[in-house]
Design a protein around this motif. Structure first.
Motif, PDB file in Angstrom:
ATOM      1  N   ASP A  42       4.606  -9.458   0.611  1.00 30.09           N
ATOM      2  CA  ASP A  42       4.521  -7.998   0.555  1.00 30.09           C
ATOM      3  C   ASP A  42       3.107  -7.531   0.871  1.00 30.09           C
ATOM      4  OD1 ASP A  42       7.198  -7.716  -0.143  1.00 30.09           O
ATOM      5  OD2 ASP A  42       6.775  -7.699  -2.297  1.00 30.09           O
ATOM      6  N   VAL A  43       2.131  -8.259   0.370  1.00 34.73           N
ATOM      7  CA  VAL A  43       0.733  -7.879   0.582  1.00 34.73           C
ATOM      8  C   VAL A  43       0.380  -7.935   2.063  1.00 34.73           C
ATOM      9  CG1 VAL A  43      -1.666  -8.515   0.107  1.00 34.73           C
ATOM     10  CG2 VAL A  43       0.030  -8.571  -1.735  1.00 34.73           C
ATOM     11  N   ALA A  99       2.372  -7.862   4.559  1.00 35.16           N
ATOM     12  CA  ALA A  99       3.322  -7.145   5.419  1.00 35.16           C
ATOM     13  C   ALA A  99       2.698  -5.881   6.006  1.00 35.16           C
ATOM     14  CB  ALA A  99       4.582  -6.783   4.635  1.00 35.16           C
ATOM     15  N   ASP A 100       1.692  -5.335   5.358  1.00 39.31           N
ATOM     16  CA  ASP A 100       1.059  -4.099   5.821  1.00 39.31           C
ATOM     17  C   ASP A 100       0.061  -4.397   6.936  1.00 39.31           C
ATOM     18  OD1 ASP A 100      -1.371  -2.082   5.576  1.00 39.31           O
ATOM     19  OD2 ASP A 100       0.457  -1.062   4.899  1.00 39.31           O
ATOM     20  N   GLY A 101       0.186  -3.689   8.032  1.00 43.36           N
ATOM     21  CA  GLY A 101      -0.670  -3.905   9.198  1.00 43.36           C
ATOM     22  C   GLY A 101      -2.142  -3.641   8.939  1.00 43.36           C
ATOM     23  N   THR A 102      -2.459  -2.632   8.165  1.00 42.15           N
ATOM     24  CA  THR A 102      -3.869  -2.335   7.876  1.00 42.15           C
ATOM     25  C   THR A 102      -4.488  -3.464   7.066  1.00 42.15           C
ATOM     26  OG1 THR A 102      -3.448   0.042   7.939  1.00 42.15           O
ATOM     27  CG2 THR A 102      -5.461  -0.675   6.836  1.00 42.15           C
ATOM     28  N   ARG A 103      -3.737  -3.997   6.097  1.00 42.51           N
ATOM     29  CA  ARG A 103      -4.267  -5.114   5.307  1.00 42.51           C
ATOM     30  C   ARG A 103      -4.453  -6.343   6.177  1.00 42.51           C
ATOM     31  NH1 ARG A 103      -1.218  -2.528   0.964  1.00 42.51           N
ATOM     32  NH2 ARG A 103       0.657  -3.733   1.373  1.00 42.51           N
ATOM     33  N   ARG A 104      -3.524  -6.588   7.118  1.00 46.13           N
ATOM     34  CA  ARG A 104      -3.713  -7.720   8.032  1.00 46.13           C
ATOM     35  C   ARG A 104      -4.951  -7.497   8.903  1.00 46.13           C
ATOM     36  NH1 ARG A 104       1.803  -6.985   8.737  1.00 46.13           N
ATOM     37  NH2 ARG A 104       1.463  -6.260  10.872  1.00 46.13           N
ATOM     38  N   ASP A 105      -5.177  -6.261   9.340  1.00 44.42           N
ATOM     39  CA  ASP A 105      -6.370  -5.953  10.139  1.00 44.42           C
ATOM     40  C   ASP A 105      -7.642  -6.213   9.333  1.00 44.42           C
ATOM     41  OD1 ASP A 105      -4.768  -5.194  12.274  1.00 44.42           O
ATOM     42  OD2 ASP A 105      -4.973  -3.036  11.879  1.00 44.42           O
ATOM     43  N   THR A 154      -8.548   5.048   2.287  1.00 42.86           N
ATOM     44  CA  THR A 154      -7.466   4.150   2.714  1.00 42.86           C
ATOM     45  C   THR A 154      -7.918   2.704   2.665  1.00 42.86           C
ATOM     46  OG1 THR A 154      -6.489   5.860   4.107  1.00 42.86           O
ATOM     47  CG2 THR A 154      -5.897   3.583   4.627  1.00 42.86           C
ATOM     48  N   LYS A 208      -8.126   1.554  -0.908  1.00 40.78           N
ATOM     49  CA  LYS A 208      -6.792   1.319  -1.472  1.00 40.78           C
ATOM     50  C   LYS A 208      -6.269  -0.058  -1.052  1.00 40.78           C
ATOM     51  CE  LYS A 208      -3.111   2.743   0.528  1.00 40.78           C
ATOM     52  NZ  LYS A 208      -1.977   3.394   1.153  1.00 40.78           N
ATOM     53  N   HIS A 209      -6.426  -0.372   0.232  1.00 38.66           N
ATOM     54  CA  HIS A 209      -5.943  -1.666   0.726  1.00 38.66           C
ATOM     55  C   HIS A 209      -6.784  -2.824   0.190  1.00 38.66           C
ATOM     56  CE1 HIS A 209      -2.733  -0.210   3.232  1.00 38.66           C
ATOM     57  NE2 HIS A 209      -3.548   0.648   3.820  1.00 38.66           N
TER      58      HIS A 209
END
Length: 134
Positions: free
Chosen positions: A6-7, A9-15, A45, A48-49
């Motif tokens: 889940d962590v 899965a978010d594109g911004t977190r992967r970036d 943002t 938050k990530h």
């Protein structure tokens, strides 16, 4: 702790993780302002990530006054790596026959995910070997 899948899965977190991986060889970590500048995302943002990534133990933080510097902690990604390994170990004869219930499209998707995961795993291992004290 949130599920690692889940962590990431978010594109911004992967970036953010990718940016920290690229900068992992530099001492001291990466500032929040640098992440904001590089990704073109607002500071709230990014914060938050980073909190989600910190809670998942994927990043560590060092505070200096009002500034925070983040570094990659790749160990939690071992769970992802362990999950993907069976997909990477499929030999070519198995890949040609997707088996019952697995469509050609699903087999191609699994192959693409496996190759991407192997590439990421290699990049993370290479970066970790470059860290001081390793």
């Amino acid at each position: 702790m949130a599920d690692i899948f889940d962590v990431i899965a978010d594109g911004t977190r992967r970036d953010i993780l990718h940016l920290l991986l690229e900068r992992s060889a530099s001492d001291g970590g990466t500032s929040v302002s640098h992440i904001v500048q590089e990704l073109g995302v607002s500071q709230p943002t990014v914060s938050k990530h980073l909190k989600v990534l910190r809670d998942a133990h994927l990043v560590s933080v060092r505070e200096e006054g009002q500034h925070r510097y983040y570094s990659l902690s790749a160990e939690p990604l071992d769970e992802v790596d362990d999950w993907l390994v069976p997909f990477l170990e499929v030999d070519e004869s198995d890949a040609a026959d997707p088996g019952p219930g697995l469509t050609d499209t699903a087999a191609q998707a699994a192959d693409a995910v496996g190759r991407a995961a192997a590439s990421v795993s290699h990049a993370v291992q290479t970066a970790l070997r470059k860290l001081p004290g390793r």
